[in-house]
Structure formats: C-alpha cells, structure tokens
Design a protein around this motif. Structure first.
Motif, mmCIF file in Angstrom:
data_model
loop_
_atom_site.group_PDB
_atom_site.id
_atom_site.type_symbol
_atom_site.label_atom_id
_atom_site.label_comp_id
_atom_site.label_asym_id
_atom_site.label_seq_id
_atom_site.Cartn_x
_atom_site.Cartn_y
_atom_site.Cartn_z
ATOM 1 N N TYR A 38 4.175 -7.779 3.629
ATOM 2 C CA TYR A 38 3.113 -6.789 3.506
ATOM 3 C C TYR A 38 1.873 -7.424 2.905
ATOM 4 O O TYR A 38 1.952 -8.417 2.193
ATOM 5 C CB TYR A 38 3.578 -5.640 2.600
ATOM 6 N N ASP A 39 0.720 -6.821 3.163
ATOM 7 C CA ASP A 39 -0.502 -7.286 2.513
ATOM 8 C C ASP A 39 -1.019 -6.188 1.582
ATOM 9 O O ASP A 39 -0.429 -5.113 1.482
ATOM 10 C CB ASP A 39 -1.557 -7.732 3.528
ATOM 11 N N GLU A 40 -2.112 -6.458 0.900
ATOM 12 C CA GLU A 40 -2.635 -5.525 -0.104
ATOM 13 C C GLU A 40 -3.012 -4.162 0.496
ATOM 14 O O GLU A 40 -2.905 -3.143 -0.174
ATOM 15 C CB GLU A 40 -3.839 -6.126 -0.834
#
Length: 139
Positions: A38-40
């Motif tokens: 996942y990313d931010e």
C-alpha cells in the motif's frame, strides 16, 4: 507499506483490510510473492471507507461514493447496469435511516412509559421507591 503497517496507521484490522480488497474498496499493488503493498494514499482511503461504512452505508454504496469522490469508473454487476443514480441511492438510504430513527424514538417513548408505570406500581405495592437508579433520559 505492508498490510500490518496500514492496519496500524488506520486502526483497521488486517482482516478488514483484506475484506476491503476483496470488495474492490482497496486496490493494493502486489509483490512477486503476492504480498499486498500500500502507499500513503491508501491510509486516507481506508479512513474514508471506514467513515462511510460507520455512517451506515453498505459496501456497494461506499464503493460508489468513493468512485465518485476519486473520479473513478466502477464496474457494476449485470443486474445493476441500469442502476439508480448515486444521489438517489444516497437519498433512499437517508430516508431509510430516518425511518429507523423514527421507529427507535417511538420505541424509546414506549419503553420510558413502561419504566415509569412499573416504577409507580412497585412503589404503590411496596410503599418504597425502586432501588434501581433510573437511566438518564436523553432529550
């Protein structure tokens, strides 16, 4: 970030995040070994999903709202190809919630009268007040 870190940052459980992925609410990247990454931006998305679901929307409506908010196309099942516009669906959901609130208010009023009646009857029979503290009535 991996799923455990996303869970920690959002307060969601790992199981919940996997469910969101299965329902198409999240679309994580996958490593060669199939780990979700996942990313931010997924932190805010998970918070949005949780807010929508905690507001009473079902997963299908939450998905539509998120797609609209993030300007994404959503693949609808065949039986929903001619689906009702999002605003109408949300208004229907709001009307449903208002109906449930109305029913709960009526139930609360009936229960409050029952508590008052039972308290009065017990006081008449025993000559004393009930030893239970009454629950504070919310306005």
């Amino acid at each position: 970030m991996l799923i455990g870190e996303l869970a920690e940052k959002t307060g969601a459980t790992v199981r919940m995040l996997r469910y969101y992925d299965q329902q198409g609410l999240l679309t994580p990247q996958r490593t060669d070994s199939r780990y979700r990454v996942y990313d931010e931006s997924d932190v805010e998305r998970v918070r949005s999903v949780r807010c929508l679901i905690n507001s009473g929307l079902n997963v299908r409506l939450a998905k539509l709202v998120l797609a609209h908010a993030f300007d994404q196309d959503v693949q609808l099942p065949e039986d929903e190809a001619g689906c009702v516009p999002l605003l109408r669906m949300l208004n229907d959901e709001l009307a449903s919630v208002e109906g449930r609130i109305g029913q709960l208010v009526r139930t609360k009023e009936h229960l409050a009268r029952l508590v008052d009646d039972v308290t009065r009857i017990m006081a008449e029979k025993t000559g004393a007040t009930c030893e239970f503290e009454p629950v504070e009535k919310a306005g």
